[in-house]
Design an enzyme around this catalytic site. Structure first.
Site, PDB file in Angstrom:
ATOM      1  N   ASP A   5       0.662  -1.190  -0.118  1.00 44.14           N
ATOM      2  CA  ASP A   5       0.111  -0.182   0.195  1.00 44.14           C
ATOM      3  C   ASP A   5       0.704   1.014  -0.094  1.00 44.14           C
ATOM      4  O   ASP A   5       0.362   2.169  -0.427  1.00 44.14           O
ATOM      5  CB  ASP A   5      -0.698  -0.232   1.178  1.00 44.14           C
ATOM      6  N   SER A  54     -13.695   8.266  -4.044  1.00 47.91           N
ATOM      7  CA  SER A  54     -12.300   7.864  -2.774  1.00 47.91           C
ATOM      8  C   SER A  54     -12.278   8.906  -1.802  1.00 47.91           C
ATOM      9  O   SER A  54     -12.844  10.252  -1.651  1.00 47.91           O
ATOM     10  CB  SER A  54     -11.058   7.685  -3.787  1.00 47.91           C
ATOM     11  N   LEU A  55     -10.865   9.156  -1.138  1.00 45.55           N
ATOM     12  CA  LEU A  55     -10.534  10.689  -0.185  1.00 45.55           C
ATOM     13  C   LEU A  55      -9.039  10.673  -1.271  1.00 45.55           C
ATOM     14  O   LEU A  55      -8.190   9.724  -1.106  1.00 45.55           O
ATOM     15  CB  LEU A  55     -10.308   9.470   1.356  1.00 45.55           C
ATOM     16  N   LYS A  87      -9.542   5.595   9.940  1.00 44.54           N
ATOM     17  CA  LYS A  87      -9.558   5.148   8.478  1.00 44.54           C
ATOM     18  C   LYS A  87      -9.714   4.026   9.048  1.00 44.54           C
ATOM     19  O   LYS A  87      -8.784   2.675   9.083  1.00 44.54           O
ATOM     20  CB  LYS A  87      -8.863   5.696   7.945  1.00 44.54           C
ATOM     21  N   ARG A 108     -17.388  -1.484  -4.207  1.00 40.90           N
ATOM     22  CA  ARG A 108     -17.925   0.052  -4.471  1.00 40.90           C
ATOM     23  C   ARG A 108     -17.325  -0.216  -6.433  1.00 40.90           C
ATOM     24  O   ARG A 108     -17.588   0.630  -7.052  1.00 40.90           O
ATOM     25  CB  ARG A 108     -16.058   0.247  -3.999  1.00 40.90           C
ATOM     26  N   LYS A 260     -13.782  14.847   8.281  1.00 37.04           N
ATOM     27  CA  LYS A 260     -13.994  15.007   7.451  1.00 37.04           C
ATOM     28  C   LYS A 260     -15.754  16.071   7.945  1.00 37.04           C
ATOM     29  O   LYS A 260     -15.215  16.526   9.221  1.00 37.04           O
ATOM     30  CB  LYS A 260     -15.364  14.111   7.709  1.00 37.04           C
ATOM     31  N   CYS A 377      12.799 -34.420  11.431  1.00 36.15           N
ATOM     32  CA  CYS A 377      12.037 -33.015  12.399  1.00 36.15           C
ATOM     33  C   CYS A 377      14.037 -32.043  13.117  1.00 36.15           C
ATOM     34  O   CYS A 377      14.600 -33.271  13.701  1.00 36.15           O
ATOM     35  CB  CYS A 377      10.975 -33.368  13.408  1.00 36.15           C
ATOM     36  N   CYS A 380      13.099 -33.092  17.099  1.00 39.96           N
ATOM     37  CA  CYS A 380      13.172 -35.110  17.182  1.00 39.96           C
ATOM     38  C   CYS A 380      13.647 -36.021  16.340  1.00 39.96           C
ATOM     39  O   CYS A 380      13.931 -37.067  16.709  1.00 39.96           O
ATOM     40  CB  CYS A 380      11.552 -35.287  17.713  1.00 39.96           C
ATOM     41  N   CYS A 395       6.174 -33.071  10.520  1.00 34.35           N
ATOM     42  CA  CYS A 395       7.550 -34.037  12.049  1.00 34.35           C
ATOM     43  C   CYS A 395       5.932 -35.186  11.828  1.00 34.35           C
ATOM     44  O   CYS A 395       4.755 -34.741  12.657  1.00 34.35           O
ATOM     45  CB  CYS A 395       7.517 -33.460  12.651  1.00 34.35           C
TER      46      CYS A 395
HETATM   47  S1  IVH Z   1     -16.124   8.385   4.539  1.00 32.00           S
HETATM   48  C1  IVH Z   1     -16.530   9.976   0.092  1.00 32.00           C
HETATM   49  N1  IVH Z   1     -15.253   7.181   6.740  1.00 32.00           N
HETATM   50  O1  IVH Z   1     -12.180   4.749   2.744  1.00 32.00           O
HETATM   51  C2  IVH Z   1     -16.081   8.867   0.708  1.00 32.00           C
HETATM   52  N2  IVH Z   1     -14.090   6.610   4.742  1.00 32.00           N
HETATM   53  O2  IVH Z   1      -9.944   5.873   0.252  1.00 32.00           O
HETATM   54  C3  IVH Z   1     -16.641   8.837   2.035  1.00 32.00           C
HETATM   55  N3  IVH Z   1     -12.898   4.399   4.947  1.00 32.00           N
HETATM   56  O3  IVH Z   1     -13.943   4.055   0.208  1.00 32.00           O
HETATM   57  C4  IVH Z   1     -15.902   7.537   2.605  1.00 32.00           C
HETATM   58  N4  IVH Z   1     -12.829   4.712   6.696  1.00 32.00           N
HETATM   59  O4  IVH Z   1     -13.961   3.288   2.628  1.00 32.00           O
HETATM   60  C5  IVH Z   1     -14.691   7.536   5.439  1.00 32.00           C
HETATM   61  N5  IVH Z   1     -14.310   6.472   8.332  1.00 32.00           N
HETATM   62  C6  IVH Z   1     -14.202   6.078   7.375  1.00 32.00           C
HETATM   63  C7  IVH Z   1     -13.581   5.529   7.019  1.00 32.00           C
HETATM   64  C8  IVH Z   1     -13.476   4.921   5.289  1.00 32.00           C
HETATM   65  C9  IVH Z   1     -12.279   3.615   6.065  1.00 32.00           C
HETATM   66  C10 IVH Z   1     -12.263   3.867   3.612  1.00 32.00           C
HETATM   67  C11 IVH Z   1     -14.574   4.170   2.389  1.00 32.00           C
HETATM   68  C12 IVH Z   1     -13.242   5.351   0.943  1.00 32.00           C
HETATM   69  C13 IVH Z   1     -11.984   4.749   1.482  1.00 32.00           C
HETATM   70  C14 IVH Z   1     -11.209   5.869   0.622  1.00 32.00           C
END
Ligand code: IVH
Length: 550
Positions: A5, A54-55, A87, A108, A260, A377, A380, A395
């Protein structure tokens, strides 16, 4: 995944930077232009009512500061209500509820269209089929499907014992489990859902995200309890750092914090980009991967005689601890990853899961020598065998001290009889000193003899005896699991306990009776009947009952 990742994030950022510097060269099919993932064909496709975005990621504090400044500017204010949440490192899911009833569940996919996994989702206990309390006319509830660290460890142990391939991490295990074409398989996996957002909604009328979270909890969803409201940069960062420092204390993997904007009207004013909203940001934790040299590979003997290759590493710091050994699972895994002694390797530690060797660092190979499974082994000297079609070597010795130690350790472990204080070191001393030759000996230990052991002392001895005493009344399912019967993991043990009610009835059960149970396959039925037919095991259980286990 073919890369980590952390590597993915780094490459993604580099691409974004290049595209910003040379917008004309950015291709339409660029990964930066899509929310990620592809829908596969085996399931029906399901188009989300509102796209699943996504974020944007932040890796440094200053990026959080920039995010906030942009928000202040766009809203023309000097403060904004924020929520910070963990997250979760799981698999995103979209659940559509109409008049409070679950009508569809989807992965998704590419953000617009995913795979319809409704039948699988229905097997997850934490996915309500009907919402409690007053629910909106329509809502897309979104969350993360996860497997807890503890369940993940047991799942892999079960798979290893059954000669199946192990999952690399809880997220892969959750993803693989959700995407089973047979929902019955999904049903056996320890999946759970945490809700974190919503998509399309009619008749919901939430003014704030925090209101939605409270509402979702009221409908019967699990919501992560640490969502925190904060406003300025300082408190936001402090909360992100607190989550990072405490990430190991969570029962599920978290790989960052999500910041957020709380108010829905603020969100609407901030709007969205192609891939991610301007009202949220993922603050990613530092990766817990490192590279080091693989000094040697040793064969280690486990419970049930399984022989696993264990990596001896040049000590390296990883997420606050020094790592000098890691699991390599089995020989097939080693060969598939083409890991050789002397290689520079990438290792990863996820939570309290044992460090793993991900693979050799590309272009940095130095090792030539491959690991060979020993014919005998290493503890043993008995013959090592590999059953047809199985990934594991074993073993064949009946009284291998290494197996005994692992068997005892398993018996005393948290998910089994939960004898606090009876860990690896003590088990080793007890076996080496000849004080314990089987389970029943644990219940015959005396304070004086224990206190005489190295690093023990009177107080620890008394504490241990108290813990042993408590373990006499563990539930039957734990006891069955503790016996360490092949193919009988936590889940199967529960099934057996429920079906038979006591150990006498279980040990008298025929293979047919076992096969008739839901969740008991032929391998397990054969393993259990042969376990209980073995005179040594019959004696072992008699002894345990005589020792006063209820
Ligand atoms: S809010 C607009 N809250 O992370 C995005 N996402 O990389 C709304 N994820 O697709 C998602 N923990 O699957 C949100 N506390 C959290 C999260 C979260 C994990 C995942 C989610 C999203 C991905 C984005």
């Amino acid at each position: 995944p073919t890369i980590s990742d952390a590597d993915y994030d780094r490459l993604f950022r580099e691409l974004e930077k290049l595209e910003r510097a040379h917008p004309r060269l950015a291709s339409q099919g660029s990964p930066t232009a899509r929310p990620g993932g592809e829908a596969l064909d085996a399931f029906e496709r399901s188009t989300h009512l509102a796209p699943m975005l996504s974020l944007a990621n932040a890796f440094e504090n200053v990026e959080v500061e920039e995010f906030l400044k942009r928000a202040y500017k766009a809203l023309d204010r000097r403060e904004v209500d924020l929520v910070v949440e963990p997250k979760l490192d799981g698999v995103a899911i979209n659940l559509v509820y109409e008049s409070g009833r679950l009508v569809r569940a989807a992965t998704r996919g590419d953000g617009n269209t995913g795979e319809d996994i409704s039948e699988n989702a229905r097997t997850i206990a934490t996915v309500p089929l009907e919402l409690r309390a007053k629910s909106p006319k329509l809502i897309e509830v979104r969350g993360e499907v996860v497997i807890s660290k503890q369940d993940f460890a047991s799942l892999n142990t079960e798979r290893e014992e059954a000669g199946q391939s192990v999952f690399a991490n809880p997220r892969n295990a959750a993803a693989g489990s959700l995407r089973q074409l047979d929902p019955q398989i999904t049903a056996t996996r320890p999946l759970s859902l945490y809700v974190h957002s919503f998509g399309a909604a009619e008749g919901a009328g939430f003014e704030r995200h925090s209101e939605f979270l409270a509402g979702a909890a009221g409908w019967g969803f699990k919501v992560f309890p640490t969502a925190r409201r904060c406003g300025d940069l300082e408190t936001t960062l402090a909360h992100c750092h607190r989550l990072a420092a405490g990430r190991d204390s969570f029962d599920v993997d978290i790989d960052g914090a999500v910041i957020k904007v709380d108010r829905m009207d603020d969100r609407a004013r901030l709007g969205e980009l192609a891939r991610s909203p301007r009202w949220a940001l993922a603050y990613k934790f530092k990766p817990r991967q490192a590279t080091t040299r693989l000094l040697d590979i040793k064969a280690s003997v486990g419970r049930l005689g399984t022989i696993t290759p264990v990596a001896e590493l040049e000590p390296v710091e990883l997420g606050g601890v020094t790592v000098s050994s890691a699991s390599l699972h089995n020989i097939d895994e080693l060969e598939r990853k083409d890991i050789r002694i002397g290689d520079q390797v990438t290792i990863e530690r996820a939570g309290d899961v044992i460090p793993q060797v991900i693979g050799p660092v590309k272009g940095k190979r130095r090792g030539k020598r491959r690991f060979k499974m020993p014919a005998k082994c290493p503890v043993c000297g008995s013959k090592v065998s590999r059953e047809e079609g199985q990934a594991t070597h074993r073993c064949t010795g009946r009284s291998c001290p290494a197996q005994l130690k692992e068997t005892l350790r398993h018996f005393a472990s948290k998910t089994a009889m939960d004898i606090d204080g009876l860990g690896q070191k003590l088990v080793t001393s007890l076996v080496d000193e000849g004080m314990v030759r089987g389970f029943a000996d644990i219940y015959r230990l005396e304070a004086d003899a224990l206190a005489g052991l190295e690093r023990m002392g009177r107080r620890s001895a008394d504490n241990l005896l108290a813990a042993i005493e408590q373990s006499r009344s563990r539930p039957l399912s734990r006891f069955i699991f503790a016996l360490g019967i092949r193919h009988v993991g936590v889940t199967t043990a529960r099934v057996l306990a429920r079906a038979f009610g006591d150990i006498e009835r279980l040990r008298a059960a025929s293979e047919e009776e076992l096969l008739a149970l839901d969740g008991c396959g032929p391998e397990m039925a054969a393993a259990a009947t042969s376990f209980f037919a073995d005179p040594a095991n019959r004696k072992l259980i008699d002894e345990l009952l005589a020792a006063g286990l209820s």
